[in-house]
Design a protein around this motif. Structure first.
Motif, PDB file in Angstrom:
ATOM      1  N   ILE A  90       0.417  -1.114  -0.386  1.00 34.57           N
ATOM      2  CA  ILE A  90       0.030   0.389   0.422  1.00 34.57           C
ATOM      3  C   ILE A  90       1.007   1.360   0.080  1.00 34.57           C
ATOM      4  O   ILE A  90       1.426   2.460  -0.713  1.00 34.57           O
ATOM      5  N   LEU A  91       2.061   1.415   0.810  1.00 31.95           N
ATOM      6  CA  LEU A  91       3.130   2.516   0.802  1.00 31.95           C
ATOM      7  C   LEU A  91       3.289   2.803  -0.570  1.00 31.95           C
ATOM      8  O   LEU A  91       3.710   3.780  -0.790  1.00 31.95           O
ATOM      9  N   LYS A  92       4.098   1.438  -0.750  1.00 33.08           N
ATOM     10  CA  LYS A  92       4.397   1.789  -2.097  1.00 33.08           C
ATOM     11  C   LYS A  92       3.510   2.302  -3.665  1.00 33.08           C
ATOM     12  O   LYS A  92       3.560   3.216  -4.221  1.00 33.08           O
ATOM     13  N   ASN A  93       2.326   1.724  -3.354  1.00 35.56           N
ATOM     14  CA  ASN A  93       1.236   2.115  -4.477  1.00 35.56           C
ATOM     15  C   ASN A  93       0.786   3.754  -4.391  1.00 35.56           C
ATOM     16  O   ASN A  93       0.937   4.354  -5.392  1.00 35.56           O
ATOM     17  N   LYS A  94       0.566   3.509  -2.999  1.00 37.54           N
ATOM     18  CA  LYS A  94       0.618   5.478  -2.527  1.00 37.54           C
ATOM     19  C   LYS A  94       1.247   6.319  -3.034  1.00 37.54           C
ATOM     20  O   LYS A  94       1.067   7.375  -3.403  1.00 37.54           O
ATOM     21  N   SER A  95       2.856   6.228  -2.749  1.00 34.89           N
ATOM     22  CA  SER A  95       3.638   6.649  -2.875  1.00 34.89           C
ATOM     23  C   SER A  95       3.974   7.225  -3.938  1.00 34.89           C
ATOM     24  O   SER A  95       4.178   8.120  -4.762  1.00 34.89           O
ATOM     25  N   GLN A  96       3.642   5.961  -4.919  1.00 29.50           N
ATOM     26  CA  GLN A  96       3.725   5.618  -6.563  1.00 29.50           C
ATOM     27  C   GLN A  96       3.021   7.191  -7.245  1.00 29.50           C
ATOM     28  O   GLN A  96       2.966   7.498  -7.929  1.00 29.50           O
ATOM     29  N   GLU A  97       1.320   6.971  -6.757  1.00 27.80           N
ATOM     30  CA  GLU A  97       0.766   8.131  -7.115  1.00 27.80           C
ATOM     31  C   GLU A  97       0.606   9.303  -6.867  1.00 27.80           C
ATOM     32  O   GLU A  97       0.214  10.414  -7.529  1.00 27.80           O
ATOM     33  N   ILE A  98       1.284   9.339  -5.449  1.00 27.42           N
ATOM     34  CA  ILE A  98       1.323  10.871  -5.522  1.00 27.42           C
ATOM     35  C   ILE A  98       2.830  11.138  -5.743  1.00 27.42           C
ATOM     36  O   ILE A  98       2.568  12.887  -6.025  1.00 27.42           O
ATOM     37  N   GLU A  99       3.292  10.600  -6.187  1.00 30.50           N
ATOM     38  CA  GLU A  99       5.022  11.276  -6.027  1.00 30.50           C
ATOM     39  C   GLU A  99       5.119  12.307  -7.450  1.00 30.50           C
ATOM     40  O   GLU A  99       5.572  13.492  -7.196  1.00 30.50           O
ATOM     41  N   GLN A 100       4.888  12.136  -8.384  1.00 30.04           N
ATOM     42  CA  GLN A 100       4.637  13.064  -9.318  1.00 30.04           C
ATOM     43  C   GLN A 100       3.893  14.321  -9.232  1.00 30.04           C
ATOM     44  O   GLN A 100       4.432  15.581  -9.493  1.00 30.04           O
ATOM     45  N   TYR A 101       2.627  14.728  -8.755  1.00 29.28           N
ATOM     46  CA  TYR A 101       2.124  15.284  -8.019  1.00 29.28           C
ATOM     47  C   TYR A 101       3.337  16.490  -7.017  1.00 29.28           C
ATOM     48  O   TYR A 101       2.282  17.531  -6.950  1.00 29.28           O
ATOM     49  N   LEU A 102       3.780  15.787  -6.353  1.00 27.32           N
ATOM     50  CA  LEU A 102       4.707  16.226  -5.142  1.00 27.32           C
ATOM     51  C   LEU A 102       5.746  16.785  -5.927  1.00 27.32           C
ATOM     52  O   LEU A 102       6.021  18.370  -5.512  1.00 27.32           O
ATOM     53  N   ASP A 103       5.983  16.502  -7.768  1.00 21.36           N
ATOM     54  CA  ASP A 103       7.032  17.466  -8.274  1.00 21.36           C
ATOM     55  C   ASP A 103       8.381  17.553  -7.422  1.00 21.36           C
ATOM     56  O   ASP A 103       8.755  18.882  -7.756  1.00 21.36           O
ATOM     57  N   GLY A 104       8.966  16.939  -6.502  1.00 19.62           N
ATOM     58  CA  GLY A 104      10.226  17.303  -5.890  1.00 19.62           C
ATOM     59  C   GLY A 104       9.872  18.068  -4.431  1.00 19.62           C
ATOM     60  O   GLY A 104      10.784  18.655  -4.138  1.00 19.62           O
ATOM     61  N   ARG A 105       8.702  18.713  -4.349  1.00 21.14           N
ATOM     62  CA  ARG A 105       8.515  19.192  -3.360  1.00 21.14           C
ATOM     63  C   ARG A 105       8.936  18.443  -2.115  1.00 21.14           C
ATOM     64  O   ARG A 105       8.803  17.082  -2.381  1.00 21.14           O
ATOM     65  N   CYS A 106       9.666  19.086  -0.604  1.00 25.49           N
ATOM     66  CA  CYS A 106       9.965  19.177  -0.290  1.00 25.49           C
ATOM     67  C   CYS A 106       8.887  17.888   1.766  1.00 25.49           C
ATOM     68  O   CYS A 106       7.765  19.077   1.257  1.00 25.49           O
ATOM     69  N   ILE A 107       8.592  17.341   1.836  1.00 20.18           N
ATOM     70  CA  ILE A 107       8.068  17.095   2.876  1.00 20.18           C
ATOM     71  C   ILE A 107       8.295  17.369   4.174  1.00 20.18           C
ATOM     72  O   ILE A 107       9.495  16.709   4.332  1.00 20.18           O
ATOM     73  N   TYR A 108       8.378  18.322   5.351  1.00 17.14           N
ATOM     74  CA  TYR A 108       8.012  18.216   6.335  1.00 17.14           C
ATOM     75  C   TYR A 108       7.117  18.389   7.392  1.00 17.14           C
ATOM     76  O   TYR A 108       6.350  18.273   7.538  1.00 17.14           O
ATOM     77  N   LEU A 109       7.840  17.376   8.267  1.00 18.80           N
ATOM     78  CA  LEU A 109       6.862  16.683   9.664  1.00 18.80           C
ATOM     79  C   LEU A 109       7.043  16.988  10.600  1.00 18.80           C
ATOM     80  O   LEU A 109       8.190  17.746  11.574  1.00 18.80           O
ATOM     81  N   VAL A 110       5.924  18.054  11.345  1.00 17.69           N
ATOM     82  CA  VAL A 110       6.120  19.102  12.489  1.00 17.69           C
ATOM     83  C   VAL A 110       5.065  18.071  13.553  1.00 17.69           C
ATOM     84  O   VAL A 110       4.509  17.171  12.919  1.00 17.69           O
ATOM     85  N   GLY A 111       5.394  17.787  14.720  1.00 18.23           N
ATOM     86  CA  GLY A 111       4.330  17.429  15.562  1.00 18.23           C
ATOM     87  C   GLY A 111       6.017  17.617  17.204  1.00 18.23           C
ATOM     88  O   GLY A 111       6.429  17.575  17.042  1.00 18.23           O
ATOM     89  N   MET A 112       5.014  17.935  18.604  1.00 17.49           N
ATOM     90  CA  MET A 112       5.452  17.293  19.528  1.00 17.49           C
ATOM     91  C   MET A 112       6.560  16.507  19.303  1.00 17.49           C
ATOM     92  O   MET A 112       6.983  15.290  18.454  1.00 17.49           O
ATOM     93  N   MET A 113       7.339  17.031  20.285  1.00 24.30           N
ATOM     94  CA  MET A 113       8.696  15.561  20.100  1.00 24.30           C
ATOM     95  C   MET A 113       7.729  14.596  20.911  1.00 24.30           C
ATOM     96  O   MET A 113       7.097  14.147  21.716  1.00 24.30           O
ATOM     97  N   GLY A 114       8.541  13.561  20.128  1.00 22.86           N
ATOM     98  CA  GLY A 114       8.015  12.153  20.657  1.00 22.86           C
ATOM     99  C   GLY A 114       7.103  11.773  19.346  1.00 22.86           C
ATOM    100  O   GLY A 114       6.034  10.995  19.766  1.00 22.86           O
ATOM    101  N   SER A 115       6.663  12.805  18.324  1.00 26.69           N
ATOM    102  CA  SER A 115       5.353  11.940  17.746  1.00 26.69           C
ATOM    103  C   SER A 115       5.906  10.755  16.884  1.00 26.69           C
ATOM    104  O   SER A 115       4.901  10.731  16.155  1.00 26.69           O
ATOM    105  N   GLY A 116       7.176  10.403  16.766  1.00 22.43           N
ATOM    106  CA  GLY A 116       7.189  10.175  15.315  1.00 22.43           C
ATOM    107  C   GLY A 116       7.500  10.789  13.914  1.00 22.43           C
ATOM    108  O   GLY A 116       7.921  10.051  12.949  1.00 22.43           O
ATOM    109  N   LYS A 117       7.962  12.042  14.583  1.00 24.35           N
ATOM    110  CA  LYS A 117       8.643  11.965  12.854  1.00 24.35           C
ATOM    111  C   LYS A 117       9.468  12.102  12.794  1.00 24.35           C
ATOM    112  O   LYS A 117       9.975  11.922  10.913  1.00 24.35           O
ATOM    113  N   THR A 118      11.160  11.683  13.218  1.00 21.02           N
ATOM    114  CA  THR A 118      11.485  11.016  12.510  1.00 21.02           C
ATOM    115  C   THR A 118      11.877   9.071  12.182  1.00 21.02           C
ATOM    116  O   THR A 118      12.071   8.667  11.028  1.00 21.02           O
ATOM    117  N   THR A 119      10.416   8.385  13.146  1.00 24.29           N
ATOM    118  CA  THR A 119      10.050   7.109  12.637  1.00 24.29           C
ATOM    119  C   THR A 119       9.621   6.579  11.609  1.00 24.29           C
ATOM    120  O   THR A 119       9.964   6.478  10.288  1.00 24.29           O
TER     121      THR A 119
END
Ligand SMILES: Nc1ncnc2c1ncn2[C@@H]1O[C@H](COP(=O)(O)OP(=O)(O)OP(=O)(O)O)[C@@H](O)[C@H]1O
Ligand SMILES: O=C(O)C1=C[C@@H](O)[C@@H](O)[C@H](O)C1
Length: 300
Positions: A90-119
């Protein structure tokens, strides 16, 4: 022996036990090519080698390999993050679906400490074929390898925040990155100017779960939690509650929100602790897709 092994390793139902070959040495081999809707081809092979340590105790060394065209190493290789096969697909299919529309834009994960941004960020970077950066680590490198806790102690929070802004400015001119931001990065409006060059995703995790995660690894590396009293959970929960009061509004600036309580409800779990990083990453991709569609950047 096979039946016991199969039960222990929880093979999915499509594994046909007749395909296991018993070797003279006592080892068991299995291999199978799996096709699903022509879009994915997975080849799985397993090799189980019994070793007899005494007459009574038998142990089995098993080696399972799984390959999937263009699958990132972080999903399937030893040492990387292991998602169950269905979630990995599912991860692979979904990422392939959206990748071209991201157009190389970065993804910034925000959230409280320990929210799993790194993981979660590492899972996302793996499936999108993006590079992963952690802002706290970049700040530590920029200050000659000084830890975040030491930076706070030696130079104060203002100095740390300036470095954080500088790191975000530099990242904002880059492409194809997943960035795990520091928990407090959302508090400075200038940081949003940089993060809005990409797509920001807020990982919304209940405070109780955050405090449990932080207490499990200790509060030493988290300078903002030092001043509270009590056990690790109580300290973390108290400080997180006051930080949440100050910051909850700032997290709302994110383009997408991944609410763990909503995901748990959707999957019929009472508790968010049942949610794996892969499940959370899938929801993150879905929320990014929703954002892209709402912005008219991706067709419905
Ligand atoms: N889905 C999850 N379920 C259980 N534990 C998790 C999950 N995601 C992360 N963790 C654990 O929570 C802790 C914090 O995770 P992580 O470092 O990814 O968060 P973070 O948002 O990057 O934190 P920080 O902002 O403090 O750097 C780690 O010990 C991690 O293993
Ligand atoms: O929530 C915060 O303000 C912080 C979170 C960490 O990621 C570090 O950036 C630092 O400890 C500050």
């Amino acid at each position: 022996m096979e039946a016991k092994l199969v039960q222990k390793l929880q093979y999915p139902t499509w594994v046909d036990l007749d395909k296991f070959q018993r070797k003279r040495s006592g080892s068991v081999r299995f291999s199978r090519r799996m096709k699903e809707e022509k879009r994915v081809q997975v080849f799985i092979s397993a090799h189980m080698q019994p070793s007899i340590t005494s007459n009574r105790n038998r142990s089995v060394a098993s080696e399972v390999s799984c390959t999937f065209k263009s699958f990132p190493a972080s999903i399937l290789e030893p040492g990387g993050f292991h998602a169950p096969l269905d979630e990995a697909l599912i991860l692979k299919n979904k990422s392939q679906e959206i990748e071209q529309y991201l157009d190389g834009r970065c993804i910034y994960l925000v959230g409280m400490m320990g929210s799993g941004k790194t993981t979660v960020g590492k899972v996302l970077s793996g499936v999108l074929g993006y590079s992963f950066f952690d802002c706290d680590t970049l700040i530590e490198q920029a200050v000659g390898g000084t830890t975040v806790a030491e930076i706070f102690k030696l130079y104060g929070e203002g100095f740390f925040r300036d470095k954080e802004t500088e790191v975000l400015r530099k990242l904002s001119i880059m492409h194809r990155l997943v960035v795990s931001t520091g928990g407090g990065a959302v508090t400075r409006p200038i940081n949003w100017k940089y993060m809005h060059k990409g797509i920001s995703v807020f990982l919304d995790v209940p405070l109780e779960a955050l405090a449990q995660r932080i207490a499990a690894v200790g509060t030493n590396s988290r300078p903002l939690l030092h001043h509270e009293s009590g056990d690790a959970y109580t300290k973390a929960f108290k400080r997180l509650s006051s930080l949440w009061e100050e910051r909850s509004g700032a997290y709302e600036n994110a383009n997408a929100r991944v609410c763990l309580e909503n995901i748990a409800a959707k999957h019929g779990h009472r508790d968010v602790s049942a949610l794996t990083p892969a499940t959370i990453a899938i929801e993150a991709l879905e929320q990014i897709e929703r954002f892209l569609k709402e912005e008219g950047e991706m067709p419905f």
